[in-house]
Design an enzyme around this catalytic site. Structure first.
Site, short mmCIF file in Angstrom:
data_model
loop_
_atom_site.label_atom_id
_atom_site.label_comp_id
_atom_site.label_asym_id
_atom_site.label_seq_id
_atom_site.Cartn_x
_atom_site.Cartn_y
_atom_site.Cartn_z
N TRP A 128 36.09 45.43 -66.33
CA TRP A 128 37.02 46.27 -65.82
C TRP A 128 36.72 48.14 -66.69
O TRP A 128 36.20 47.71 -67.73
CB TRP A 128 38.14 45.72 -66.92
CG TRP A 128 39.58 46.52 -67.30
CD1 TRP A 128 40.42 47.20 -66.34
CD2 TRP A 128 40.83 46.42 -68.37
NE1 TRP A 128 41.33 48.15 -66.86
CE2 TRP A 128 40.91 47.58 -67.84
CE3 TRP A 128 40.12 46.66 -69.54
CZ2 TRP A 128 42.60 48.08 -69.01
CZ3 TRP A 128 41.18 46.95 -70.63
CH2 TRP A 128 42.01 47.94 -70.21
N ASP A 209 38.22 37.79 -72.42
CA ASP A 209 40.15 38.79 -72.63
C ASP A 209 40.91 37.87 -71.19
O ASP A 209 39.80 37.85 -70.42
CB ASP A 209 39.51 39.86 -72.11
CG ASP A 209 40.40 41.16 -71.25
OD1 ASP A 209 41.54 41.32 -72.36
OD2 ASP A 209 40.02 42.01 -71.32
N LYS A 244 50.44 41.67 -67.21
CA LYS A 244 51.20 40.87 -65.45
C LYS A 244 51.59 39.72 -65.31
O LYS A 244 52.41 39.43 -64.19
CB LYS A 244 49.16 40.50 -64.33
CG LYS A 244 48.88 41.56 -64.92
CD LYS A 244 48.99 42.95 -64.63
CE LYS A 244 47.85 44.20 -64.69
NZ LYS A 244 47.05 44.28 -66.10
C1 LIG Z 1 40.31 42.65 -67.70
C2 LIG Z 1 41.81 43.52 -68.41
N1 LIG Z 1 41.96 43.42 -69.58
C3 LIG Z 1 43.01 44.01 -70.32
C4 LIG Z 1 43.43 44.29 -69.27
C5 LIG Z 1 44.88 45.58 -70.16
O1 LIG Z 1 46.00 45.01 -69.67
P1 LIG Z 1 47.37 46.12 -70.68
O2 LIG Z 1 48.41 46.75 -68.96
O3 LIG Z 1 48.40 44.96 -71.64
O4 LIG Z 1 47.43 46.86 -71.64
C6 LIG Z 1 44.27 44.61 -68.50
C7 LIG Z 1 44.73 45.55 -67.14
O5 LIG Z 1 44.31 46.02 -66.05
C8 LIG Z 1 42.81 44.57 -67.59
O6 LIG Z 1 42.56 44.24 -66.33
#
Ligand SMILES: Cc1ncc(COP(=O)(O)O)c(C=O)c1O
Length: 394
Positions: A128, A209, A244
């Site tokens: 990510w 994660d 999400k």
């Molecule tokens: C792999 C991954 N981890 C963490 C997050 C973080 O999400 P948040 O919007 O809850 O901070 C995302 C968001 O796109 C993600 O794709």
């Protein structure tokens, strides 16, 4: 003081969103966004969320501070969502509510550095696009392990295991719980088991994660890796996002769980996490967590939410199949079958940066330079145009 600062470039995805908005072509397609969209192109508020919010407005009696942990009922509920029965009465797991998954990642980094200032964390290549800035800027040493082969659109599993032979005892390994972002390529059950063997053998600390629980195969199925590791290792870290799967993006809902070898250590880690939170943002926002907590603790709302997650998962799968089938017709000489083999919202389309540019310029099809697409941008109406546009740039 500020004059010495250098300007930072704007986020590439924000730039892409603006370009798409300014494009006057009616047939334009947006595959760049990072949120779920339904067939009408909306990111709806879930029905279960609306109901929980109504209930909350009627029943909430105070907005007084909660502690740094956030809402304990929320923490218990999301802990159970992840660890299932293992969470029941476990004295090894501690959980704090955080501002989204990003907040969880940052608090985790701070706690890791308190325990081991020289900690090395292995992250997938690619990962990510905020993992590296978020964890790296916090001060964690990052190294990468190979993960995805863009030439064959498949997992580089053997190379991943081989590169991790260079890891040392106590290193952390960051794994995506499900729906790997950006590739959509997940570990199979057998591969998770092999990674768990390696983690145990080399005494690594798994850091999972999970930001899309429920979007790949199911809420329980997607927690397979978390539950497997929990049963096999003395210590692990899990960051969770409710952005999400509950559609609560801007309400900032997430959680951070630590697993320690015994109850006394678990209590110490927990106290450190709470201290870090207090020194960073004091306590997390409440509203979204209260909504999640209500949904997970009310049998009817929970059932409705599970149906909604299943609907979203179904749409993601259907759009993958639709595009892959359409590409079989428009570009029969090219293999795009990985689009169906990947999970969640994202995958690489598998075209070059030049082809990405041509898609944008000549056809109004917007995706990020790596060719990562959000499959939510596909609809029954635009798929034929999309596949023909892709075929034209190959
Ligand atoms: C792999 C991954 N981890 C963490 C997050 C973080 O999400 P948040 O919007 O809850 O901070 C995302 C968001 O796109 C993600 O794709």
């Amino acid at each position: 003081m500020f004059e010495i600062l250098e300007p930072k470039p704007a986020d590439a995805i924000l730039k892409l969103i603006a370009e798409h908005q300014n494009d006057a072509r009616a047939e334009k397609v947006d595959l760049g966004v990072g949120v779920y969209r339904d067939a009408a192109g909306n990111t709806p508020i879930l029905r279960s969320v609306k109901k929980a919010e109504h209930w909350l407005v009627g029943s909430q009696e105070s907005k007084a501070y909660l502690g740094s942990r956030g809402d304990i009922v929320f923490c218990d509920a999301v802990e159970r969502l992840l660890f299932a029965d293992a969470a029941e009465g476990s004295s090894r797991i501690s959980t704090v509510q955080t501002p989204g998954g990003s907040g969880a990642l940052r608090v985790a980094a701070e706690v890791i550095l308190r325990a081991n200032p020289n900690a090395t964390m292995w992250v997938s290549d690619p990962t990510w696009n905020n993992h590296v800035p978020l964890l790296g800027e916090a001060g964690v040493n990052l190294r990468t392990y190979p993960y995805y082969d863009s030439d064959t659109n498949s997992l580089r599993f053997d190379a991943m295991l081989e590169s991790l032979q260079a890891s040392s005892e106590g290193d952390l390994i960051l794994l995506h719980g499900c729906c790997h972002n950006p590739t959509g390529m997940d570990l199979s059950v057998e591969q998770w088991q092999q990674v768990a063997d390696l983690v145990v053998e080399r005494k690594l600390i798994p850091f999972i994660d999970i930001a899309y629980q429920g979007f790949a195969e199911g809420v329980d199925e997607d927690a397979y890796g978390v539950r497997l590791m929990y049963g096999r290792v003395p210590e692990m870290i899990v960051t969770q996002s409710c952005s999400k799967n509950f559609g609560l993006y801007r309400d900032r809902v997430g959680a951070l769980s630590f697993v320690a070898a015994d109850e006394a250590t678990a209590k110490t880690v927990d106290s450190q996490a709470l201290f870090v939170v207090r020194t960073m943002y004091s306590l997390p926002p409440d509203h979204g967590g209260a909504v999640v907590s209500r949904i997970l603790n009310d049998a009817d709302l929970r059932a409705e939410w599970l149906d909604e997650v299943s609907e979203m998962r179904g749409r993601l799968k259907d759009m993958r199949t639709l595009l892959a089938n359409e590409l079989r017709k428009s570009a029969p000489d090219h293999d795009f079958s990985h689009i169906e083999r990947t999970t969640g919202m994202f995958c690489y389309l598998g075209v070059s940066p030049e082809q990405v540019e041509r898609l944008k310029k000549d056809f109004g099809v917007y995706l990020v330079g790596s060719s990562r697409i959000n499959v939510c941008g596909i609809t029954a109406e635009n798929v034929s145009y999309l596949a023909k546009s892709i075929a034209s740039v190959l």
